[in-house]
Design a protein around this motif. Structure first.
Motif, PDB file in Angstrom:
ATOM      1  N   VAL A  36      -8.440  -1.012  -2.228  1.00 27.09           N
ATOM      2  CA  VAL A  36      -7.731  -0.876  -0.961  1.00 27.09           C
ATOM      3  C   VAL A  36      -8.264  -1.934   0.017  1.00 27.09           C
ATOM      4  N   PRO A  37      -7.357  -2.740   0.607  1.00 34.42           N
ATOM      5  CA  PRO A  37      -7.779  -3.694   1.638  1.00 34.42           C
ATOM      6  C   PRO A  37      -7.798  -3.010   3.003  1.00 34.42           C
ATOM      7  N   ASP A  38      -8.341  -3.702   3.986  1.00 35.25           N
ATOM      8  CA  ASP A  38      -8.326  -3.143   5.343  1.00 35.25           C
ATOM      9  C   ASP A  38      -7.036  -3.496   6.083  1.00 35.25           C
ATOM     10  N   GLY A  39      -6.184  -4.299   5.474  1.00 32.66           N
ATOM     11  CA  GLY A  39      -4.910  -4.646   6.064  1.00 32.66           C
ATOM     12  C   GLY A  39      -4.918  -5.924   6.885  1.00 32.66           C
ATOM     13  N   GLU A  40      -6.078  -6.568   6.984  1.00 34.34           N
ATOM     14  CA  GLU A  40      -6.212  -7.772   7.811  1.00 34.34           C
ATOM     15  C   GLU A  40      -5.636  -7.509   9.205  1.00 34.34           C
ATOM     16  N   VAL A  41      -6.211  -6.553   9.857  1.00 34.64           N
ATOM     17  CA  VAL A  41      -5.709  -6.098  11.156  1.00 34.64           C
ATOM     18  C   VAL A  41      -6.364  -6.867  12.301  1.00 34.64           C
ATOM     19  N   GLY A  42      -5.916  -6.567  13.498  1.00 31.25           N
ATOM     20  CA  GLY A  42      -6.471  -7.224  14.686  1.00 31.25           C
ATOM     21  C   GLY A  42      -6.140  -8.706  14.702  1.00 31.25           C
ATOM     22  N   LYS A  43      -7.109  -9.516  15.064  1.00 33.29           N
ATOM     23  CA  LYS A  43      -6.853 -10.957  15.166  1.00 33.29           C
ATOM     24  C   LYS A  43      -6.574 -11.595  13.809  1.00 33.29           C
ATOM     25  N   ARG A  44      -6.879 -10.891  12.725  1.00 29.69           N
ATOM     26  CA  ARG A  44      -6.600 -11.411  11.381  1.00 29.69           C
ATOM     27  C   ARG A  44      -5.202 -11.052  10.892  1.00 29.69           C
ATOM     28  N   PHE A  45      -4.344 -10.567  11.799  1.00 28.79           N
ATOM     29  CA  PHE A  45      -3.045 -10.033  11.404  1.00 28.79           C
ATOM     30  C   PHE A  45      -2.156 -11.040  10.681  1.00 28.79           C
ATOM     31  N   HIS A  46      -2.327 -12.293  10.911  1.00 30.23           N
ATOM     32  CA  HIS A  46      -1.441 -13.282  10.286  1.00 30.23           C
ATOM     33  C   HIS A  46      -2.269 -14.298   9.505  1.00 30.23           C
ATOM     34  N   TRP A  47      -2.951 -13.813   8.504  1.00 25.19           N
ATOM     35  CA  TRP A  47      -3.741 -14.591   7.558  1.00 25.19           C
ATOM     36  C   TRP A  47      -4.747 -15.470   8.270  1.00 25.19           C
ATOM     37  N   ILE A  48      -4.560 -16.801   8.313  1.00 19.10           N
ATOM     38  CA  ILE A  48      -5.574 -17.704   8.873  1.00 19.10           C
ATOM     39  C   ILE A  48      -5.222 -18.224  10.261  1.00 19.10           C
ATOM     40  N   MET A  49      -4.162 -17.727  10.864  1.00 20.52           N
ATOM     41  CA  MET A  49      -3.715 -18.275  12.146  1.00 20.52           C
ATOM     42  C   MET A  49      -4.730 -18.078  13.272  1.00 20.52           C
ATOM     43  N   PHE A  50      -5.695 -17.198  13.121  1.00 24.43           N
ATOM     44  CA  PHE A  50      -6.706 -17.014  14.162  1.00 24.43           C
ATOM     45  C   PHE A  50      -7.841 -18.025  14.044  1.00 24.43           C
ATOM     46  N   GLN A  51      -7.939 -18.707  12.923  1.00 21.78           N
ATOM     47  CA  GLN A  51      -9.058 -19.617  12.699  1.00 21.78           C
ATOM     48  C   GLN A  51      -9.125 -20.804  13.665  1.00 21.78           C
ATOM     49  N   PRO A  52      -8.011 -21.422  14.075  1.00 21.15           N
ATOM     50  CA  PRO A  52      -8.154 -22.482  15.074  1.00 21.15           C
ATOM     51  C   PRO A  52      -8.823 -22.001  16.366  1.00 21.15           C
ATOM     52  N   ASP A  53      -8.556 -20.755  16.767  1.00 21.21           N
ATOM     53  CA  ASP A  53      -9.218 -20.229  17.965  1.00 21.21           C
ATOM     54  C   ASP A  53     -10.720 -20.086  17.749  1.00 21.21           C
ATOM     55  N   VAL A  54     -11.133 -19.768  16.533  1.00 20.75           N
ATOM     56  CA  VAL A  54     -12.557 -19.632  16.214  1.00 20.75           C
ATOM     57  C   VAL A  54     -13.199 -21.014  16.096  1.00 20.75           C
ATOM     58  N   LEU A  55     -12.634 -21.859  15.258  1.00 20.07           N
ATOM     59  CA  LEU A  55     -13.206 -23.186  15.021  1.00 20.07           C
ATOM     60  C   LEU A  55     -13.160 -24.057  16.265  1.00 20.07           C
ATOM     61  N   GLY A  56     -12.149 -23.861  17.107  1.00 18.86           N
ATOM     62  CA  GLY A  56     -12.014 -24.648  18.326  1.00 18.86           C
ATOM     63  C   GLY A  56     -13.102 -24.390  19.350  1.00 18.86           C
ATOM     64  N   GLN A  57     -13.928 -23.375  19.135  1.00 21.89           N
ATOM     65  CA  GLN A  57     -15.044 -23.090  20.035  1.00 21.89           C
ATOM     66  C   GLN A  57     -16.234 -24.015  19.779  1.00 21.89           C
ATOM     67  N   ALA A  58     -16.252 -24.694  18.641  1.00 21.16           N
ATOM     68  CA  ALA A  58     -17.386 -25.544  18.282  1.00 21.16           C
ATOM     69  C   ALA A  58     -17.363 -26.831  19.102  1.00 21.16           C
ATOM     70  N   PRO A  59     -18.494 -27.184  19.714  1.00 17.92           N
ATOM     71  CA  PRO A  59     -18.561 -28.474  20.394  1.00 17.92           C
ATOM     72  C   PRO A  59     -18.272 -29.597  19.390  1.00 17.92           C
ATOM     73  N   GLY A  60     -17.389 -30.501  19.780  1.00 10.92           N
ATOM     74  CA  GLY A  60     -17.028 -31.599  18.894  1.00 10.92           C
ATOM     75  C   GLY A  60     -15.681 -31.407  18.223  1.00 10.92           C
ATOM     76  N   ILE A  61     -15.109 -30.225  18.373  1.00 11.11           N
ATOM     77  CA  ILE A  61     -13.763 -29.966  17.851  1.00 11.11           C
ATOM     78  C   ILE A  61     -12.857 -29.708  19.045  1.00 11.11           C
ATOM     79  N   GLU A  62     -11.686 -30.324  19.015  1.00 13.45           N
ATOM     80  CA  GLU A  62     -10.763 -30.159  20.134  1.00 13.45           C
ATOM     81  C   GLU A  62      -9.350 -29.910  19.643  1.00 13.45           C
ATOM     82  N   ARG A  63      -8.537 -29.366  20.523  1.00 14.64           N
ATOM     83  CA  ARG A  63      -7.128 -29.107  20.232  1.00 14.64           C
ATOM     84  C   ARG A  63      -6.331 -30.395  20.381  1.00 14.64           C
ATOM     85  N   VAL A  64      -5.263 -30.498  19.602  1.00 14.09           N
ATOM     86  CA  VAL A  64      -4.331 -31.610  19.729  1.00 14.09           C
ATOM     87  C   VAL A  64      -3.235 -31.170  20.686  1.00 14.09           C
TER      88      VAL A  64
END
Length: 133
Positions: A36-64
């Protein structure tokens, strides 16, 4: 014709929280699934679409682009890039959140199994994207 032997849920289930996902899977599919999975709920609701918000917090990475591209529940779909003058090896990436989510969901899973809401033989499934994406 083959006889189906079971079902495999690949991760995402469209419920608001992991407890509803786990209880529903156990009630409806319990005899047909081994995990049984947890359903990828919350910010993980749409597979990897939350990852830019996470990775974009790193100094040296910026949004286009200057303007956010809204996606779903408050996510920004703009791509990321390494900032000018920054070497990739210098970037310290933040925690991606998958391990934290798995620990939290596993605690819920063991509680529900102890309560009898999840059958004893059912296992907890961790779903995460492959590194090739």
């Amino acid at each position: 014709m083959t006889t189906p032997r079971g079902a495999l849920l690949t991760g995402s289930v469209n419920y608001d929280d992991a407890e509803k996902t786990m209880r529903t899977v156990a009630e409806i599919l319990g005899a047909h699934v081994g995990r049984v999975p947890d359903g990828e709920v919350g910010k993980r609701f749409h597979w990897i679409m939350f990852q830019p918000d996470v990775l974009g917090q790193a100094p040296g990475i910026e949004r286009v682009g200057e303007e956010p591209i809204p996606f779903g529940a408050g996510l920004d779909a703009r791509p990321l890039r390494i900032a000018d003058g920054v070497e990739a090896a210098e970037i310290d990436l933040p925690r991606l959140g998958y391990a934290d989510a798995a620990r939290e969901s596993y605690a819920l899973f063991t509680r529900l199994r102890a309560e009898g809401a999840i059958p004893t033989g059912m296992r907890f499934q961790v779903s995460r994207p492959p590194p090739s994406r």
